[in-house]
Design a protein around this motif. Structure first.
Motif, mmCIF file in Angstrom:
data_model
loop_
_atom_site.group_PDB
_atom_site.id
_atom_site.type_symbol
_atom_site.label_atom_id
_atom_site.label_comp_id
_atom_site.label_asym_id
_atom_site.label_seq_id
_atom_site.Cartn_x
_atom_site.Cartn_y
_atom_site.Cartn_z
ATOM 1 N N ASP A 162 1.172 181.368 50.115
ATOM 2 C CA ASP A 162 -0.196 180.850 50.054
ATOM 3 C C ASP A 162 -0.337 179.502 50.749
ATOM 4 O O ASP A 162 -1.295 179.263 51.494
ATOM 5 C CB ASP A 162 -0.652 180.723 48.591
ATOM 6 C CG ASP A 162 -0.869 182.063 47.926
ATOM 7 O OD1 ASP A 162 -1.048 183.062 48.652
ATOM 8 O OD2 ASP A 162 -0.854 182.123 46.683
ATOM 9 N N GLN A 163 0.606 178.606 50.511
ATOM 10 C CA GLN A 163 0.514 177.269 51.082
ATOM 11 C C GLN A 163 0.649 177.295 52.605
ATOM 12 O O GLN A 163 -0.051 176.557 53.314
ATOM 13 C CB GLN A 163 1.581 176.347 50.477
ATOM 14 C CG GLN A 163 1.510 174.901 50.964
ATOM 15 C CD GLN A 163 0.152 174.265 50.710
ATOM 16 O OE1 GLN A 163 -0.404 174.378 49.617
ATOM 17 N NE2 GLN A 163 -0.399 173.597 51.722
ATOM 18 N N SER A 164 1.537 178.134 53.111
ATOM 19 C CA SER A 164 1.709 178.232 54.565
ATOM 20 C C SER A 164 0.446 178.766 55.227
ATOM 21 O O SER A 164 0.025 178.279 56.284
ATOM 22 C CB SER A 164 2.901 179.132 54.890
ATOM 23 O OG SER A 164 4.106 178.564 54.418
ATOM 24 N N HIS A 165 -0.146 179.796 54.612
ATOM 25 C CA HIS A 165 -1.397 180.343 55.149
ATOM 26 C C HIS A 165 -2.490 179.271 55.160
ATOM 27 O O HIS A 165 -3.200 179.102 56.159
ATOM 28 C CB HIS A 165 -1.834 181.537 54.299
ATOM 29 C CG HIS A 165 -3.228 182.010 54.569
ATOM 30 N ND1 HIS A 165 -3.614 182.563 55.766
ATOM 31 C CD2 HIS A 165 -4.346 181.991 53.785
ATOM 32 C CE1 HIS A 165 -4.899 182.878 55.718
ATOM 33 N NE2 HIS A 165 -5.361 182.541 54.518
ATOM 34 N N LYS A 166 -2.604 178.525 54.077
ATOM 35 C CA LYS A 166 -3.598 177.462 53.983
ATOM 36 C C LYS A 166 -3.371 176.404 55.060
ATOM 37 O O LYS A 166 -4.327 175.947 55.709
ATOM 38 C CB LYS A 166 -3.544 176.828 52.594
ATOM 39 C CG LYS A 166 -4.520 175.673 52.390
ATOM 40 C CD LYS A 166 -4.375 175.067 50.991
ATOM 41 C CE LYS A 166 -5.305 173.873 50.808
ATOM 42 N NZ LYS A 166 -5.140 173.250 49.468
ATOM 43 N N SER A 167 -2.110 176.027 55.279
ATOM 44 C CA SER A 167 -1.789 175.005 56.283
ATOM 45 C C SER A 167 -2.135 175.482 57.689
ATOM 46 O O SER A 167 -2.654 174.700 58.509
ATOM 47 C CB SER A 167 -0.310 174.638 56.203
ATOM 48 O OG SER A 167 -0.007 174.013 54.970
ATOM 49 N N LEU A 168 -1.859 176.744 57.982
ATOM 50 C CA LEU A 168 -2.195 177.281 59.302
ATOM 51 C C LEU A 168 -3.692 177.187 59.551
ATOM 52 O O LEU A 168 -4.135 176.791 60.638
ATOM 53 C CB LEU A 168 -1.736 178.738 59.409
ATOM 54 C CG LEU A 168 -0.231 179.002 59.486
ATOM 55 C CD1 LEU A 168 0.053 180.501 59.516
ATOM 56 C CD2 LEU A 168 0.389 178.329 60.705
ATOM 57 N N VAL A 169 -4.476 177.557 58.553
ATOM 58 C CA VAL A 169 -5.935 177.520 58.688
ATOM 59 C C VAL A 169 -6.425 176.080 58.871
ATOM 60 O O VAL A 169 -7.188 175.771 59.798
ATOM 61 C CB VAL A 169 -6.610 178.167 57.461
ATOM 62 C CG1 VAL A 169 -8.124 177.968 57.513
ATOM 63 C CG2 VAL A 169 -6.262 179.657 57.387
ATOM 64 N N GLU A 170 -5.993 175.182 57.979
ATOM 65 C CA GLU A 170 -6.474 173.796 58.030
ATOM 66 C C GLU A 170 -6.062 173.102 59.312
ATOM 67 O O GLU A 170 -6.868 172.380 59.927
ATOM 68 C CB GLU A 170 -5.948 173.034 56.813
ATOM 69 C CG GLU A 170 -6.575 173.471 55.495
ATOM 70 C CD GLU A 170 -6.050 172.693 54.305
ATOM 71 O OE1 GLU A 170 -6.755 172.627 53.284
ATOM 72 O OE2 GLU A 170 -4.916 172.155 54.392
ATOM 73 N N ASN A 171 -4.821 173.281 59.734
ATOM 74 C CA ASN A 171 -4.354 172.625 60.960
ATOM 75 C C ASN A 171 -5.059 173.176 62.193
ATOM 76 O O ASN A 171 -5.348 172.432 63.142
ATOM 77 C CB ASN A 171 -2.845 172.795 61.104
ATOM 78 C CG ASN A 171 -2.070 171.955 60.091
ATOM 79 O OD1 ASN A 171 -2.572 170.962 59.581
ATOM 80 N ND2 ASN A 171 -0.842 172.361 59.799
#
Length: 443
Positions: free
Chosen positions: A268-277
């Motif tokens: 979940d955190q990796s997916h969130k980081s990809l989107v935000e970045n």
């Protein structure tokens, strides 16, 4: 091989079993389109509610199968109860095979009774819709994992005069060793009735399970990926090229994001980081932009859903090839859609760290890379710094693919894709399902 006796059938039918996702239909669509033009009737059978929903959310595929054409019939055979029973049957079947229990005196009779009940139920429902075709020479399509399911045996037994094609559900390249010399035998055993269609011998080398896929009764046929043929892509390539040439006169730049949600490859955190970045880096470097977000078919509870009120972020349901004609560049979270974009000349940044998420990645020494980087169809970006660097490079190059050579494996794959119809038509002609080959008509 001698051609079978008989005359070309007046009514010819292609039957398509769909069970997993829209990718199954996407892969075979050029073949189905070709058969429709060859005057075949087309029966598309949805075996699960999930695959029906998946196709409906892809407007290109959905529009195609709902075109005004009396030769296309859509059939839904899914239900919650049936899908649950078949899932149990599949798991039990694989368990018995894995632990060599299928022929045990106690277990075998119990499983046989259970399977026979399911077979009777399924074939009764199927016969109500296409039972009149059992004795015809049909062309039947399924995704290749169907070979591992009892259902495939049931259908093959009832439609035993038909041709069976087993296909991938995406153009993903499974092999990791692109330098290996794979067996590229061009021979076709046309006496067989079951054909495994794959993009490249290297994919079969990896996927071969030494069980169903290795069966001597299954002819292996390597035809590239039909949707990457010039005949299928030409208009899309011209449309994409024309769009990108207008980047300086448009008010905004369109960025297609080929997303991947959390699951077996991303937490979940990796997916969130990809989107935000991705949002942050684009905002920082491109003043006026539009995001076209293409979610993965199995991307649920996506972090992109938190931006539904942002007018610059649009979640879209069209086919990737169509979306790519409206994109200046693409950012991929490691998906085979990167190759779709590349075939249309759209530059692709692959924003994904294979070292952090090594599942199904390619090992090189003590680190990992991705198959799309090895093929030379994407610019790599493991982190936000590399994402920004690649983005600026594409902007500076006026949204053209940076000059570098694609790997010979990729070039070979595209060459095969341009000749997919040759082997397919040889198989069909051997059963008198067509009269003239396309190559003969073009001569």
């Amino acid at each position: 091989m001698n051609k079978r006796e008989g005359t070309t059938l007046k009514t010819k039918t292609a039957i398509v079993f769909l069970s997993g996702s829209a990718g199954e239909l996407d892969w075979i669509l050029p073949i189905l389109d070709h058969l429709l033009k060859r005057e075949f009737d087309l029966k598309i059978i949805f075996l699960t509610k999930h695959v029906l929903a998946s196709v409906r959310t892809n407007s290109t595929l959905n529009d195609y199968i709902h075109q005004e054409n009396s030769k296309i019939e859509l059939i839904f055979l899914g239900s919650y109860l049936w899908e649950m029973l078949e899932r149990i049957s599949y798991l039990a079947y694989r368990f018995l095979i894995k632990y060599n229990l299928k022929n045990k005196n106690i277990i075998q009779p119990i499983y046989s009774i259970f399977e026979k009940i399911l077979e009777t139920l399924f074939m009764h429902r199927l016969s109500l819709r296409i039972g009149n075709l059992k004795n015809n020479q049909n062309v039947i399509f399924s995704e290749y994992p169907a070979l591992r399911r009892p259902r495939d045996k049931w259908v093959y037994k009832q439609f035993n005069d038909s041709i069976f094609f087993y296909c991938p559900h995406s153009p993903h390249v499974y092999t990791e060793d692109l330098e290996r010399n794979y067996d590229k035998s061009e021979g076709l055993d046309l006496d067989k009735s079951r054909f495994l269609l794959m993009g490249h011998p290297g994919d079969y080398f990896v996927l071969n399970d030494n069980r169903e896929l290795a069966s001597n009764s299954l002819e292996k046929v390597f035809i590239g990926h039909p949707k990457y043929s010039d005949s299928w892509l030409h208009d899309l390539q011209e449309k994409s090229k024309k769009f990108r040439r207008t980047s300086e006169t448009r008010k905004s730049i369109n960025i297609l994001v080929l997303s991947r949600g959390s699951g077996s490859y991303l937490d979940d955190q990796s997916h969130k980081s990809l989107v935000e970045n991705t949002i942050d880096i684009v905002q920082k470097n491109i003043p006026n932009y539009n995001f076209l977000i293409k979610k993965h078919p199995r991307e649920f509870n996506s972090y992109w859903d938190n931006f539904l009120n942002d007018d610059s972020i649009n979640i879209v349901n069209d086919h990737i090839l169509n979306l790519a004609t409206q994109a200046d560049l693409a950012i991929s979270f490691w998906t085979s859609g990167a190759m779709d974009c590349h075939t249309l000349g759209v530059p692709v940044i692959e924003y994904f760290d294979p070292n952090q998420h090594p599942k199904q990645q390619v090992q090189e020494g003590n680190s990992y890379t991705t198959i799309y980087r090895k093929l030379g169809v994407v610019l790599p970006a493991n982190n936000r710094i590399e994402l920004e660097r690649s983005l600026l490079r594409i902007v500076e190059d006026d949204y053209e693919i940076p000059l570098h050579k694609s790997h010979k494996f990729y070039n070979e794959l595209i060459t095969n894709s341009n000749q997919w119809f040759v082997k397919i038509e040889k198989i069909l002609q051997s059963r008198n399902l067509i009269e003239n080959l396309v190559s003969d008509e073009r001569a």
